[in-house]
Design a protein around this motif. Structure first.
Motif, PDB file in Angstrom:
ATOM      1  N   ASN A   1      -9.838   1.882  -4.514  1.00  0.00           N
ATOM      2  CA  ASN A   1      -9.323   1.598  -5.856  1.00  0.00           C
ATOM      3  C   ASN A   1      -7.848   1.974  -5.965  1.00  0.00           C
ATOM      4  OD1 ASN A   1     -11.871   0.734  -6.534  1.00  0.00           O
ATOM      5  ND2 ASN A   1     -12.418   2.610  -7.619  1.00  0.00           N
TER       6      ASN A   1
ATOM      7  N   THR B   1      -5.890  -0.727  -4.249  1.00  0.00           N
ATOM      8  CA  THR B   1      -5.787  -1.880  -5.145  1.00  0.00           C
ATOM      9  C   THR B   1      -4.762  -1.623  -6.238  1.00  0.00           C
ATOM     10  OG1 THR B   1      -8.093  -2.428  -4.709  1.00  0.00           O
ATOM     11  CG2 THR B   1      -7.097  -3.412  -6.664  1.00  0.00           C
TER      12      THR B   1
ATOM     13  N   TYR C   1       0.809  -1.218   0.000  1.00  0.00           N
ATOM     14  CA  TYR C   1       0.000   0.000   0.000  1.00  0.00           C
ATOM     15  C   TYR C   1       0.844   1.272   0.000  1.00  0.00           C
ATOM     16  CZ  TYR C   1      -3.583  -3.296   1.690  1.00  0.00           C
ATOM     17  OH  TYR C   1      -4.423  -4.353   1.843  1.00  0.00           O
TER      18      TYR C   1
ATOM     19  N   ARG D   1      -1.368  -1.943  -4.748  1.00  0.00           N
ATOM     20  CA  ARG D   1      -1.049  -3.351  -4.515  1.00  0.00           C
ATOM     21  C   ARG D   1      -0.599  -4.019  -5.814  1.00  0.00           C
ATOM     22  NH1 ARG D   1      -4.086  -7.445  -5.278  1.00  0.00           N
ATOM     23  NH2 ARG D   1      -5.991  -6.222  -5.371  1.00  0.00           N
ATOM     24  N   LYS D   2      -1.310  -3.730  -6.903  1.00  0.00           N
ATOM     25  CA  LYS D   2      -0.937  -4.310  -8.205  1.00  0.00           C
ATOM     26  C   LYS D   2       0.389  -3.744  -8.704  1.00  0.00           C
ATOM     27  CE  LYS D   2      -5.642  -5.277  -9.689  1.00  0.00           C
ATOM     28  NZ  LYS D   2      -6.747  -4.880 -10.584  1.00  0.00           N
TER      29      LYS D   2
END
Length: 175
Positions: free
Chosen positions: A91, A94, A70, A97-98
């Protein structure tokens, strides 16, 4: 919390400075970012802290790993806000994280490389941190910028890239 907001504002000011968006970093520039982005910064901080706390309930290591996952959330959220896009904090988490998939160890090693400087700054009774903190922040911002560039979608060879200054740009412009 006030210190965290000021540091977040400073990081956003340094991100703009690193990208060349502001001519030079003026004193107290971070207050501009903190004022204009106060609610978004608080939302990002609050949601990220809650999620990290929940992950840390499992054990220390999962919380640490998710902390690295994060770590780019604020920068991602800031980039969306600068583009005028409304995006939810979850979002951005996320997306962070990706983005950090496969790169958490790289960030860990980058931060680990500052241990000697931290010890040296500690020997000065903390005065050295006045120089070390911005240096470390710029290093993380450079890391984020490289990650973003590496994860941009590839452009076809025949499409002109206005930001390119290499021989490919000249060859495409001549066609």
């Amino acid at each position: 919390m006030a210190t965290g907001l000021i540091l977040a504002g400073l990081n956003l000011a340094l991100l703009d400075y690193y990208r060349g968006d502001s001519g030079f970093l003026k004193a107290f520039t971070s207050f501009k970012y903190t004022k204009n982005y106060f609610v978004p910064i608080v939302k990002v901080w609050f949601v990220t802290c809650i999620l990290l706390w929940l992950w840390s309930l499992l054990l220390f290591i999962p919380g640490l790993i998710k902390g690295y996952s994060y770590s780019q959330t604020l920068y991602i959220y800031f980039d969306h806000l600068k583009k005028g896009q409304q995006v939810k904090v979850i979002n951005c988490i996320t997306e962070s994280r990706k983005l950090m998939d496969g790169h958490k160890m790289n960030l860990f090693i980058l931060q680990l490389s500052f241990i000697g400087w931290m010890l040296l700054a500690g020997l000065t009774r903390g005065i050295g941190y006045l120089w070390l903190e911005p240096y470390m922040a710029i290093a993380v911002i450079a890391f984020y910028t490289i990650l973003i560039k590496d994860n941009e979608p590839e452009r076809p060879a025949n499409v002109e890239n206005p930001h390119s200054e290499g021989p490919d740009h000249i060859a495409v412009a001549e066609n």
